[in-house]
Structures are given as structure tokens and as C-alpha cells.
Motif scaffolding. Structure first.
Motif, PDB file in Angstrom:
ATOM      1  N   MET A 199       0.813  -1.206   0.000  1.00  0.00           N
ATOM      2  CA  MET A 199       0.000   0.000   0.000  1.00  0.00           C
ATOM      3  C   MET A 199       0.850   1.261   0.000  1.00  0.00           C
ATOM      4  O   MET A 199       0.493   2.264  -0.609  1.00  0.00           O
ATOM      5  CB  MET A 199      -0.949  -0.008   1.211  1.00  0.00           C
ATOM      6  N   LYS A 200       1.988   1.215   0.659  1.00  0.00           N
ATOM      7  CA  LYS A 200       2.879   2.384   0.634  1.00  0.00           C
ATOM      8  C   LYS A 200       3.491   2.557  -0.747  1.00  0.00           C
ATOM      9  O   LYS A 200       3.698   3.684  -1.201  1.00  0.00           O
ATOM     10  CB  LYS A 200       3.962   2.240   1.699  1.00  0.00           C
ATOM     11  N   VAL A 202       1.980   1.845  -3.472  1.00  0.00           N
ATOM     12  CA  VAL A 202       0.898   2.375  -4.299  1.00  0.00           C
ATOM     13  C   VAL A 202       0.647   3.849  -4.015  1.00  0.00           C
ATOM     14  O   VAL A 202       0.452   4.635  -4.949  1.00  0.00           O
ATOM     15  CB  VAL A 202      -0.391   1.559  -4.076  1.00  0.00           C
ATOM     16  N   PHE A 203       0.677   4.240  -2.742  1.00  0.00           N
ATOM     17  CA  PHE A 203       0.284   5.601  -2.380  1.00  0.00           C
ATOM     18  C   PHE A 203       1.444   6.543  -2.057  1.00  0.00           C
ATOM     19  O   PHE A 203       1.227   7.744  -1.893  1.00  0.00           O
ATOM     20  CB  PHE A 203      -0.690   5.558  -1.199  1.00  0.00           C
ATOM     21  N   THR A 246      -0.924  12.916  -9.523  1.00  0.00           N
ATOM     22  CA  THR A 246      -0.723  12.038  -8.363  1.00  0.00           C
ATOM     23  C   THR A 246      -1.837  11.004  -8.277  1.00  0.00           C
ATOM     24  O   THR A 246      -1.582   9.813  -8.055  1.00  0.00           O
ATOM     25  CB  THR A 246      -0.666  12.853  -7.069  1.00  0.00           C
ATOM     26  N   LEU A 247      -3.080  11.449  -8.466  1.00  0.00           N
ATOM     27  CA  LEU A 247      -4.206  10.514  -8.457  1.00  0.00           C
ATOM     28  C   LEU A 247      -4.068   9.488  -9.581  1.00  0.00           C
ATOM     29  O   LEU A 247      -4.305   8.286  -9.377  1.00  0.00           O
ATOM     30  CB  LEU A 247      -5.524  11.277  -8.598  1.00  0.00           C
ATOM     31  N   PHE A 250      -1.577   6.948  -8.589  1.00  0.00           N
ATOM     32  CA  PHE A 250      -2.104   5.890  -7.708  1.00  0.00           C
ATOM     33  C   PHE A 250      -2.627   4.729  -8.549  1.00  0.00           C
ATOM     34  O   PHE A 250      -2.377   3.555  -8.243  1.00  0.00           O
ATOM     35  CB  PHE A 250      -3.239   6.423  -6.831  1.00  0.00           C
ATOM     36  N   TRP A 254      -0.872   1.086  -8.636  1.00  0.00           N
ATOM     37  CA  TRP A 254      -1.667  -0.086  -8.252  1.00  0.00           C
ATOM     38  C   TRP A 254      -1.546  -1.182  -9.320  1.00  0.00           C
ATOM     39  O   TRP A 254      -1.299  -2.350  -9.003  1.00  0.00           O
ATOM     40  CB  TRP A 254      -3.123   0.315  -8.062  1.00  0.00           C
TER      41      TRP A 254
END
Length: 330
Positions: A199-200, A202-203, A246-247, A250, A254
Motif C-alpha cells: 500500500m505504501k 501504491v500511495f 498524483t491521483l 495511484f 496499483w
């Protein structure tokens, strides 16, 4: 299976340093060489608020063919050097010995995502997630008769602008390829070697991608006359582009972490650059008699994305995404 380690061979600080190097070298290459740098005259005539000024003789703007050609060369070289730097790091971790060279090369190729998932289903389904999200814009394109074999589609106007122009090569070919190699392959690989969680990865990693677009504000400020209104436009544009990229990062991160391949994030990058921002107001304004249907399709696209984004990215034997019950590998 790529060469893996039982414990993280890098520290978080080292991963940050590597990621910073990859990002800064990519953006910095645009300004390091004269032919790739933008240039603006020191004497600029103020323009009316909201209007772009005329280009002065001798200036070099972002969309000038000569600038695009030079920038494609330097970012390609920078991306290749970043891949080489990642290989050197991995080879050094294995001891830097001649006998570890083949494994280090194979590991670098795999960690960069230069692989295609198998079976074919695992390669194709992740590439279809972005089109699912763009269900409404694709429907509007159908209403515009702009799909292949429809009356408004042609090679000259629907294909040639992307493959026969320098802006097309930048926006949908070389730009996505080099950005995905650096901001997904190289940067995510660095954090994986530091033992960062899925998750880190990915974000966290897309923040580098978003920040790498801030430099466009300087061009906007100059193109609009260096006025207070131009500064406001440049700041607003930089903030919006940073948030949007940035979005989008993500999403691509992912896809990369879930599949371990650059195929899905790259095809999504190309697809989204072609489609542009999904603007509901603009789409409904073009087809007011289909407004409700278009808005429903936007909702269906979001729902479809939520339903497919995890299910369609299940790939076995992926170094980046640890399957349940498996031993952690770095």
C-alpha cells in the motif's frame, strides 16, 4: 522468478535517495541541455487577463518541434541511465561479482516490469480497467461517430496526429513509456528493495510523479505575460496538475504493484492521454439530449472501476504483491 532477498537490502533513506535521483534526473534532463531548455524573452508585453501572449521570435516553447525532439532524446537517455543505476544497485547487493551478473540482469528486468504476465488473461484484463472507468467518454465518442469504422473516424484525423507529429510522439508514445519506466519501474523497485509495504508503494511513489510536473508552472507564467494573473494561473495549474497526476499515479502504481508488469500502467497511460480529462459538463453540453444517459454512464464507469480494479489485477507469482500465506520477498 527474479532474484529475491529474504530481508530488505536497502534502507528507507536509501530508497528515498534513489527515488529522488530518478525523479530529479528525469526532470533535470529537460533543463540540463540547451536544445531541450525552454527560453523566453526578457521583454514581454502584458496580455489581457486569461489570454496567452504571442510567441516572440527566438523563444523556445514546450510545443516547438525542435524542443520536443530534443526532450525526447534527453528523457530517453535519462530513463536508460536510471535503469542502469538500478541494475548497478542490485548487482552491488549481490556482491558485484561476475558470477552474479546474469541473475542481477534478470532481476533488474523483472523488477522494472519488463515482463508480460501469463496466462494471457492476466495480461489483458488489467489493461481494460481504465476503459471501464471511461465508459461515459467512450459512449460520447460513439455518439460523435468517432469510433473506428464510423463516419467521423479516419486515419488522417484520428490516428496520424498521434503517430505522425512530434506532440503525438511526446504525449502518447515516448512520454508514457519513459515516465512509466522511471516513475513506476525504477522508483517502485527502489522502495521494494527497502521492504516498503504494497500500500505504501501504491500511495507513496506517485507523489514523486505528481511533484515532477510542477516545473510546467514556469512555462505557463511566461506564456501568459508574467503578470499577477499569469502567476495565479500558473500556481493554480501547477496545483491542479500535481493533484491530478498524483491521483493518476495511484492508479498506475496499483496496476504495476498488483501485476508486476509495466504493460497495464503503460497502456492505461497511453489510453488516458488520448482520452484526456473526463469532463462531464463538456460531454453533456455536446449532447444535451443524452445528458441523463451520459451521467448514468459516468456512475456506471465508477462502479465498474471499483468492481474490477482488484479482481482484474490478480496475477500469480508476482514479486511486488505478496499472496496470502507466502513468504515475504524483497
Amino acid at each position: 522468478m527474479p532474484l529475491a532477498f529474504s530481508s530488505p537490502p536497502l534502507t528507507i533513506t536509501q530508497a528515498h535517495q534513489l527515488a529522488g535521483f530518478f525523479a530529479v534526473s528525469y526532470v533535470g534532463s529537460l533543463y540540463l541541455f540547451k536544445n531541450a531548455r525552454l527560453s523566453f524573452t526578457s521583454q514581454q508585453q502584458p496580455t489581457e487577463d486569461g489570454k496567452q501572449r504571442e510567441r516572440s521570435q527566438g523563444e523556445r516553447w514546450r510545443d516547438d518541434p525542435a524542443v520536443i525532439r530534443a526532450r525526447l532524446v534527453v528523457v530517453s537517455v535519462s530513463s536508460a541511465l536510471s535503469c542502469l543505476a538500478l541494475f548497478v544497485v542490485i548487482w552491488n547487493i549481490t556482491g558485484g561479482l561476475p558470477e552474479t551478473l546474469p541473475d542481477s540482469i534478470d532481476s533488474t528486468i523483472a523488477r522494472l516490469g519488463f515482463i508480460i504476465p501469463s496466462p494471457l488473461q492476466e495480461a489483458i484484463l488489467p489493461c481494460l480497467i481504465a476503459p471501464v472507468l471511461f465508459f461515459a467518454p467512450l459512449y460520447v465518442q460513439f455518439l460523435d461517430c468517432a469510433f473506428p469504422l464510423q463516419v467521423a473516424w479516419s486515419l488522417k484525423y484520428s490516428v496520424a496526429p498521434y503517430v505522425c507529429t512530434w506532440t503525438g510522439w511526446r504525449n502518447v508514445i515516448m512520454g508514457p513509456i519513459t515516465e512509466e519506466v522511471v516513475f513506476r519501474g525504477c522508483i517502485v523497485a527502489a522502495y521494494k528493495l527497502a521492504g516498503v509495504s504494497e500500500m505504501k508503494m501504491v500511495f507513496l511513489t506517485p507523489l514523486w510523479f505528481g511533484l515532477a510536473h510542477i516545473h510546467h508552472a514556469w512555462e505557463t507564467y511566461n506564456r501568459y505575460g508574467r503578470t499577477a494573473a499569469a502567476l495565479k494561473r500558473a500556481v493554480f495549474g501547477a496545483v491542479f496538475q500535481t493533484i491530478y497526476t498524483t491521483l493518476f499515479g495511484f492508479h498506475c502504481a496499483w496496476l504495476f504493484v498488483r501485476t508486476g508488469s509495466l504493460l497495464a500502467p503503460l497502456t492505461s497511460h497511453v489510453f488516458c492521454n488520448i482520452m484526456g480529462l473526463p469532463m462531464p459538463s463538456e460531454k453533456t453540453r455536446r449532447h444535451p439530449n443524452r445528458k441523463i444517459t451520459i451521467l448514468i454512464f459516468y456512475v456506471l464507469g465508477i462502479v465498474g472501476y471499483i468492481l474490477t480494479v482488484k479482481k482484474w489485477t490478480e496475477v500469480k507469482d508476482n514479486l511486488y504483491w505478496r499472496s496470502e500465506g507466502s513468504v515475504a520477498r524483497y
